[in-house]
Motif scaffolding. Structure first.
Motif, PDB file in Angstrom:
ATOM      1  N   LYS A 184       7.879   4.240 -11.434  1.00  0.00           N
ATOM      2  CA  LYS A 184       7.439   3.104 -10.636  1.00  0.00           C
ATOM      3  C   LYS A 184       5.972   3.306 -10.278  1.00  0.00           C
ATOM      4  O   LYS A 184       5.615   4.191  -9.507  1.00  0.00           O
ATOM      5  CB  LYS A 184       8.276   2.977  -9.355  1.00  0.00           C
ATOM      6  CG  LYS A 184       9.705   2.495  -9.577  1.00  0.00           C
ATOM      7  CD  LYS A 184       9.749   1.046 -10.037  1.00  0.00           C
ATOM      8  CE  LYS A 184      11.185   0.561 -10.178  1.00  0.00           C
ATOM      9  NZ  LYS A 184      11.235  -0.839 -10.673  1.00  0.00           N
TER      10      LYS A 184
ATOM     11  N   SER B 141       5.462  -0.452  -6.054  1.00  0.00           N
ATOM     12  CA  SER B 141       6.773  -0.826  -5.516  1.00  0.00           C
ATOM     13  C   SER B 141       7.108  -2.290  -5.781  1.00  0.00           C
ATOM     14  O   SER B 141       8.274  -2.675  -5.819  1.00  0.00           O
ATOM     15  CB  SER B 141       6.810  -0.553  -4.005  1.00  0.00           C
ATOM     16  OG  SER B 141       5.792  -1.296  -3.340  1.00  0.00           O
ATOM     17  N   LYS B 142       6.087  -3.110  -5.995  1.00  0.00           N
ATOM     18  CA  LYS B 142       6.318  -4.532  -6.242  1.00  0.00           C
ATOM     19  C   LYS B 142       6.171  -4.899  -7.718  1.00  0.00           C
ATOM     20  O   LYS B 142       6.329  -6.059  -8.083  1.00  0.00           O
ATOM     21  CB  LYS B 142       5.332  -5.368  -5.417  1.00  0.00           C
ATOM     22  CG  LYS B 142       5.489  -5.217  -3.916  1.00  0.00           C
ATOM     23  CD  LYS B 142       4.492  -6.095  -3.182  1.00  0.00           C
ATOM     24  CE  LYS B 142       4.654  -5.932  -1.676  1.00  0.00           C
ATOM     25  NZ  LYS B 142       3.682  -6.778  -0.921  1.00  0.00           N
TER      26      LYS B 142
END
Length: 270
Positions: free
Chosen positions: A173, A176-177
């Motif tokens: 990742k 996070s978005k």
């Protein structure tokens, strides 16, 4: 008159051939002297010999420019001011396989410490003066690179419909978005989706893996990538210093300079 010119031409040709043979034997004798040193070892790499040497080896052994380290029983190669762990040395085709020390086989979240691609090797765009090359050709033939790229991207929207983009799932990742993807092979401009940014580029020489599986792609990265010392080998074996390695014949093909072009081939077995 013609007979005289023909004789002079044959004499010049013979002289060139004799000179090539003499230079080859001189370089071969130099190699032989450097090969008199017994191989060094560190960890599971037990065949460290010319052009390589280990730190602390006698001064006459190997080439100091190709000095390797031995840290915690791991053989270390220095490339672009970065340490890589050596996995294998192949003296038959003049390649060494290395891996970024940050990569871990059973940790899919582990990634190389920094990007590395063909652009870091000068032989992909000009005559190489680097210690290591990205392939066994010295003429910017990109199809003969000894590794391929793995490209990591972060996108601000899903691009699942693009079959080249493989989701990294919970392994990676960047944001996070965002949505994390990986692409195997070169990423062309038309393949870069709008809203996606390249985060990391890493090489692998493991050619046969499932390019639709992130786990398989990560295992390929952990296998490592090959680089060659073909430039040094050409300098040692070819009077013109220009050559490529014929993997089928297992020898060098030396280019003979003819005007502005490289024409004719002289084969030297190694």
């Amino acid at each position: 008159m013609r007979d005289s010119l023909d004789m002079m031409s044959r004499e010049r040709t013979l002289l060139v051939i004799l000179l090539l043979i003499l230079l080859h034997h001189i370089s071969a004798n130099k190699d032989h002297q450097e090969h008199l040193c017994p191989p060094s070892s560190c960890g599971f790499i037990t065949n460290i010999t010319y052009p390589f040497r280990l730190q602390g080896d006698p001064e006459n052994c190997g080439d100091e420019r190709y000095e390797l380290g031995c840290q915690n029983n791991v053989t270390v190669l220095y490339l672009n001011f970065t340490q890589y762990h050596i996995q294998a040395i192949n003296y038959d085709n003049y390649t060494v396989r290395v891996v970024d020390p940050a990569l871990q086989h059973h940790n899919c979240s582990s990634l190389p410490l920094r990007s590395l691609s063909r652009s870091n090797f000068s032989d992909t765009y000009t005559d190489s003066a680097d210690l290591y090359q990205a392939g066994l050709y010295l003429y910017q033939i990109w199809g003969y690179l000894s590794f391929e790229h793995i490209v990591f991207l972060n996108c601000n929207h899903s691009v699942r419909e693009n079959g080249k983009y493989v989701e990294s799932g919970e392994c990676m990742k960047w944001d996070s978005k965002g949505y994390s993807y990986v692409v195997s092979g070169d990423l062309k401009a038309e393949d870069l989706e709008v809203g996606c940014d390249v985060k990391l580029v890493a090489p692998t020489s493991f050619r046969t893996f499932n390019k639709d599986s992130y786990a398989a792609i990560h295992r390929a990265l952990a296998y490592g990538f090959e680089i060659s010392w073909i430039n040094l080998a050409c300098q040692n074996h070819c009077p013109t210093k220009f050559c490529y390695f014929d993997s089928f014949r297992q020898n060098f093909v030396c280019y003979r300079v003819g005007g502005a072009l490289y024409t004719n081939f002289v084969y030297f077995s190694c």
